[in-house]
Scaffold this motif. Structure first.
Motif, short mmCIF file in Angstrom:
data_model
loop_
_atom_site.label_atom_id
_atom_site.label_comp_id
_atom_site.label_asym_id
_atom_site.label_seq_id
_atom_site.Cartn_x
_atom_site.Cartn_y
_atom_site.Cartn_z
N VAL A 25 34.01 26.44 42.56
CA VAL A 25 33.72 27.83 42.14
C VAL A 25 33.01 28.55 43.29
CG1 VAL A 25 33.65 27.38 39.66
CG2 VAL A 25 31.57 27.03 40.99
N THR A 26 33.25 29.86 43.39
CA THR A 26 32.69 30.61 44.51
C THR A 26 31.90 31.84 44.04
OG1 THR A 26 34.46 32.24 44.83
CG2 THR A 26 34.82 30.07 45.77
N THR A 27 31.10 32.36 44.95
CA THR A 27 30.35 33.59 44.65
C THR A 27 31.15 34.82 45.09
OG1 THR A 27 29.23 33.44 46.79
CG2 THR A 27 28.11 32.44 44.94
N GLU B 134 35.75 33.72 37.33
CA GLU B 134 36.91 33.05 36.72
C GLU B 134 36.47 31.88 35.83
OE1 GLU B 134 40.93 33.68 39.06
OE2 GLU B 134 39.58 32.45 40.24
N LEU B 135 35.57 31.05 36.36
CA LEU B 135 35.02 29.95 35.53
C LEU B 135 33.57 30.21 35.21
CD1 LEU B 135 36.14 26.43 36.85
CD2 LEU B 135 36.86 27.60 34.78
N VAL B 136 32.82 30.62 36.25
CA VAL B 136 31.39 30.96 36.08
C VAL B 136 31.12 32.24 36.87
CG1 VAL B 136 30.65 28.56 35.76
CG2 VAL B 136 30.66 29.52 38.06
N PRO B 137 30.08 32.99 36.49
CA PRO B 137 29.75 34.19 37.27
C PRO B 137 29.30 33.82 38.69
CG PRO B 137 28.29 33.95 35.34
CD PRO B 137 29.16 32.75 35.37
N ALA B 138 29.36 34.79 39.61
CA ALA B 138 29.00 34.54 41.02
C ALA B 138 27.67 33.78 41.12
CB ALA B 138 28.92 35.86 41.78
N TYR C 116 20.97 31.54 50.46
CA TYR C 116 19.87 32.45 50.08
C TYR C 116 20.03 33.05 48.69
CZ TYR C 116 22.86 36.06 52.33
OH TYR C 116 23.88 36.87 52.72
N TYR C 117 21.21 32.87 48.08
CA TYR C 117 21.37 33.34 46.69
C TYR C 117 20.49 32.53 45.74
CZ TYR C 117 25.54 35.95 48.17
OH TYR C 117 26.42 36.81 48.79
N PRO D 135 26.08 40.78 43.19
CA PRO D 135 27.22 40.10 43.81
C PRO D 135 28.16 41.09 44.50
CG PRO D 135 26.96 39.43 41.51
CD PRO D 135 26.01 40.56 41.74
N GLY D 136 28.82 40.62 45.56
CA GLY D 136 29.69 41.47 46.37
C GLY D 136 30.66 42.32 45.57
N GLY D 137 31.33 41.70 44.62
CA GLY D 137 32.38 42.37 43.88
C GLY D 137 31.90 43.58 43.08
N GLU D 138 30.59 43.72 42.88
CA GLU D 138 30.07 44.83 42.07
C GLU D 138 29.44 45.93 42.92
OE1 GLU D 138 27.37 42.91 39.26
OE2 GLU D 138 28.84 41.30 39.02
#
Ligand code: CA
Length: 365
Positions: A38-40, A76-80, A100-101, A198-201
């Motif tokens: 899974v990725t962020t 997709e499976l877990v949030p970022a 650093y996240y 997260p980047g996507g937002e």
């Protein structure tokens, strides 16, 4: 005849003794493994998101299909921001993101993404792979049942996107900016309001005014997110992220379950991807920056020297205070500091002097 009988007896004994060992080796070559990673990042996101995709392809090819790693984008499976817990709990075998996240769980982990005014990409690679960094990082993640591996590098980032000019720290006051890691703490001390999104937002957050400014990566990635449509000024240098390293995380039980040749394939593929991502950024950033300036009317700005100096002194203060308050941070900080002093003094002789020589020869011609 007697000799023949003895030889036959010895041979059959050898075969009998060797059989279980041989079958164990065969089994380790036959048993197949299907992992989830899974990725962020958004699925297939340029640069960052392609590192785990390429890792997955390499691992499958190198292992001739014995180890398959299926990559899931953020959400997709877990949030970022759920990647760390998913790998730690073993609900998935692997993760990809930035250390650093997880500063809320492991403050010292931030050093393995990068700290303000810290290592460049080459320097952090040298520290992690050859300067004792990886061992310290492993020690930090062990209580969380995880093993880290370097998973790419963005190179030196940009400071970020603003809708007003930054001429002094007064212009930072009250500014709400997406800003992870120690850099966010520096920004806060300077009067800004850091938030981690997260980047996507980020594009929507800028568009709707949830944030006033955004730092993400550099021209190649920022162009892909379309920040040129929601901000006017693009500031450099990225003092807060001079060479950010990404990470693969592996659940320790999953790692231990792999035969040694597959462990070696995982480590080697991660190493290849770690360098390849940096190559991709170095090859793509300048082209993207020219595109932003020429075709999108982006105003490129350099942060004033005195503003950078103020950020630097706040950064030093924050790193010192964090180290004084947390033994785990201090242990990593001491190693970071020692290695930094060493590379800095050599780079001043070699790298920095050469870049200066090359820049001057450009001006002369
Ligand atoms: Ca960044």
């Amino acid at each position: 005849m007697k000799n023949f009988l003895i030889s036959a007896l010895v041979l059959s004994l050898l075969i009998a003794c060797g059989a279980p060992e041989q079958s164990k080796i065969n089994e380790s070559k036959i048993k197949s493994y299907s992992w989830s990673l899974v990725t962020t990042w958004p699925k297939n996101y340029p640069g960052l998101g392609m590192a785990p995709e390429r890792f997955s392809t390499l691992v499958e090819e190198m292992s001739q299909g014995q180890l398959k790693v299926k990559v899931y984008g953020a959400g997709e499976l877990v949030p970022a921001m759920g990647v760390f817990d998913a790998v730690s709990s073993g609900s998935v075998e692997m993760g990809h993101g930035g250390a650093y996240y997880w500063k809320g769980k492991v403050p010292a982990a931030q050093f393995f993404a990068g700290v303000p005014f810290g290592f460049t990409a080459d320097e952090i690679n040298a520290w992690v792979y050859r300067g004792g960094g990886l061992e310290l990082w492993e020690e930090l993640y062990k209580p969380f049942n995880m093993k880290p591996l370097p998973g790419g590098n963005t190179g030196t980032q940009m400071f970020g996107w603003f809708n007003k000019e930054i001429n002094s720290l007064d212009d930072i006051k009250g500014l709400k900016m997406r800003f992870p890691g120690f850099g966010g703490e520096v920004f806060k001390r300077a009067g800004g309001v850091p938030v981690n999104i997260p980047g996507g937002e980020l594009y929507t957050a800028m568009q709707t005014g949830t944030i006033d400014a955004v730092e993400w990566v550099g021209p190649y990635n920022d162009l892909a997110f379309g920040f040129q449509q929601v901000a006017k000024y693009y500031y450099y240098p990225g003092w807060h992220e001079p060479g950010s390293m990404l990470e693969f995380t592996i659940n320790i039980e999953a790692w231990d379950s792999l035969p040694s040749h597959l462990q070696s394939i995982v480590s080697t593929a991660a190493k290849a991807v770690n360098q390849d991502l940096l190559n991709e950024y170095n090859a793509s950033n300048n082209r993207a920056l020219q595109d932003l300036i020429k075709n999108h009317n982006v105003q490129l700005r350099e942060l004033p020297k005195d503003v950078i100096n103020e950020f630097r002194s706040i950064s030093e203060e924050i790193l010192e205070t964090s180290a004084a308050n947390d033994p785990a941070v201090n242990k990593v900080y001491q190693s970071f500091k020692k290695f930094m002093a060493e590379v800095k003094s050599f780079n001043a002789i070699a790298g920095d002097a050469f870049i200066e020589a090359r820049t001057n020869s450009d001006t002369d011609s």
